[in-house]
Design an enzyme around this catalytic site. Structure first.
Site, PDB file in Angstrom:
ATOM      1  N   GLY A 101       0.832  -1.198   0.000  1.00 13.84           N
ATOM      2  CA  GLY A 101       0.000   0.000   0.000  1.00 13.84           C
ATOM      3  C   GLY A 101       0.868   1.249   0.000  1.00 13.84           C
ATOM      4  O   GLY A 101       2.078   1.185  -0.217  1.00 13.84           O
ATOM      5  N   GLU A 122      10.259  -2.109   3.508  1.00 11.03           N
ATOM      6  CA  GLU A 122       9.429  -1.949   2.305  1.00 11.03           C
ATOM      7  C   GLU A 122      10.272  -1.453   1.133  1.00 11.03           C
ATOM      8  O   GLU A 122      10.129  -1.920  -0.003  1.00 11.03           O
ATOM      9  CB  GLU A 122       8.288  -0.967   2.592  1.00 11.03           C
ATOM     10  CG  GLU A 122       7.261  -1.523   3.574  1.00 11.03           C
ATOM     11  CD  GLU A 122       6.215  -0.511   3.996  1.00 11.03           C
ATOM     12  OE1 GLU A 122       5.169  -0.939   4.492  1.00 11.03           O
ATOM     13  OE2 GLU A 122       6.427   0.705   3.841  1.00 11.03           O
TER      14      GLU A 122
HETATM   15  C1  5RP Z   1       3.550   1.056   6.131  1.00 16.40           C
HETATM   16  C2  5RP Z   1       3.135   1.684   4.860  1.00 16.40           C
HETATM   17  C3  5RP Z   1       1.748   1.409   4.390  1.00 16.40           C
HETATM   18  O1  5RP Z   1       1.819   0.912   3.092  1.00 16.40           O
HETATM   19  C4  5RP Z   1       0.975   2.685   4.373  1.00 16.40           C
HETATM   20  O2  5RP Z   1       1.049   3.257   5.652  1.00 16.40           O
HETATM   21  C5  5RP Z   1      -0.482   2.442   3.979  1.00 16.40           C
HETATM   22  O3  5RP Z   1      -1.138   1.729   4.988  1.00 16.40           O
HETATM   23  P1  5RP Z   1      -2.692   1.483   4.960  1.00 16.40           P
HETATM   24  O4  5RP Z   1      -2.963   0.472   3.889  1.00 16.40           O
HETATM   25  O5  5RP Z   1      -3.011   0.982   6.340  1.00 16.40           O
HETATM   26  O6  5RP Z   1      -3.367   2.797   4.691  1.00 16.40           O
HETATM   27  O7  5RP Z   1       3.860   2.378   4.206  1.00 16.40           O
HETATM   28  O8  5RP Z   1       4.840   1.440   6.503  1.00 16.40           O
END
Ligand code: 5RP
Length: 238
Positions: A101, A122
């Site tokens: 995401g 990530e």
């Molecule tokens: C985690 C991230 C996530 O991809 C981002 O925060 C999006 O999260 P969500 O799907 O809960 O909105 O970068 O480090």
């Protein structure tokens, strides 16, 4: 006023129903990413609530997945709950497909990530991936990055130093209190940045001593952005 204005499910307030809409969009974007999973793939799995929905759909694809690699302790635990054996990146080499995401994304496939604090792993998995698919709902699609505070992972002893450098760049860094990353580091969330040139800013912030990872993903952008909106999903990139 739309015909259904003021109408909501009997078991939720209008606000809760908005959240339900967002959950449905997260489900739709996660589902749309599944078509990219092919036989024998090494799959990298991101972190966050959108990815959690994806993980819950993955068991149906178990036979296609050769190995799975996780971007966080949280994701590893959820994969293991579904009886996936999670491999280390060092064991598998490159990743065929990485799905994650984002907190913000542009049509140029540049991202802000790290709202969940998993940005370093990530970014490593995105860098190791032949294909990076980013799954978002339409609330995260922006014309310019920076409304979402930019997460930066720093080593703890450099936190104040890095924060002072960020103030010189007109940012307003806030220490994410009571939070330690999977790598034992801290997060500064930088408010007030208008990131009109993500490539330049990612490079510039990467130079600051003590910075581990900047939450701008522009040097390694997504290859495909899948955006869920009220009418379904659309894709940018290939
Ligand atoms: C985690 C991230 C996530 O991809 C981002 O925060 C999006 O999260 P969500 O799907 O809960 O909105 O970068 O480090």
């Amino acid at each position: 006023m739309p015909a259904n204005a003021g109408i909501f499910h009997s078991n939720c307030t209008p606000n809760e129903c908005d959240n339900m809409d967002q959950s449905a969009k997260k489900l739709n974007t996660a589902k749309a990413s599944l078509e990219y999973i092919q036989d024998g793939m090494v799959l990298g799995v991101g972190t966050g609530s959108t990815v959690n929905i994806l993980i819950d759909l993955l068991p149906a694809f178990r036979n296609k997945i050769e190995a799975v690699v996780s971007s966080s302790v949280e994701t590893k635990a959820r994969l293991e709950q579904h009886s996936f054996k999670v491999s280390l990146l060092n064991q598998v080499g490159d990743v065929d497909l990485y799905i994650d995401g984002a907190d913000e994304a542009t049509k140029h496939l540049h991202l802000i990530k790290g709202g969940g604090g998993a940005l370093t792993r990530e970014k490593v998995l995105a860098g190791a991936a032949h294909k990076f698919i980013c799954i978002i709902d339409d609330s995260k699609l922006v014309s310019t990055l920076g409304t979402f505070p930019l997460p930066i992972e720093v080593i703890p002893m450099a936190q104040s130093f890095v924060a002072r450098q960020l103030v010189k760049l007109r940012g307003h860094p806030i220490w994410r209190e009571n939070f330690v990353t999977d790598n034992g580091n801290h997060i500064l969330d930088v408010h007030n940045l208008t990131i009109s040139n993500p490539l330049e800013m990612e490079t510039q912030l990467n130079q600051l001593p003590g910075v581990i990872t900047v939450g701008i993903f522009s040097h390694r952008p997504a290859d495909i952005l899948i955006i869920a909106d009220d009418s379904g999903v659309r894709k940018i990139g290939q």
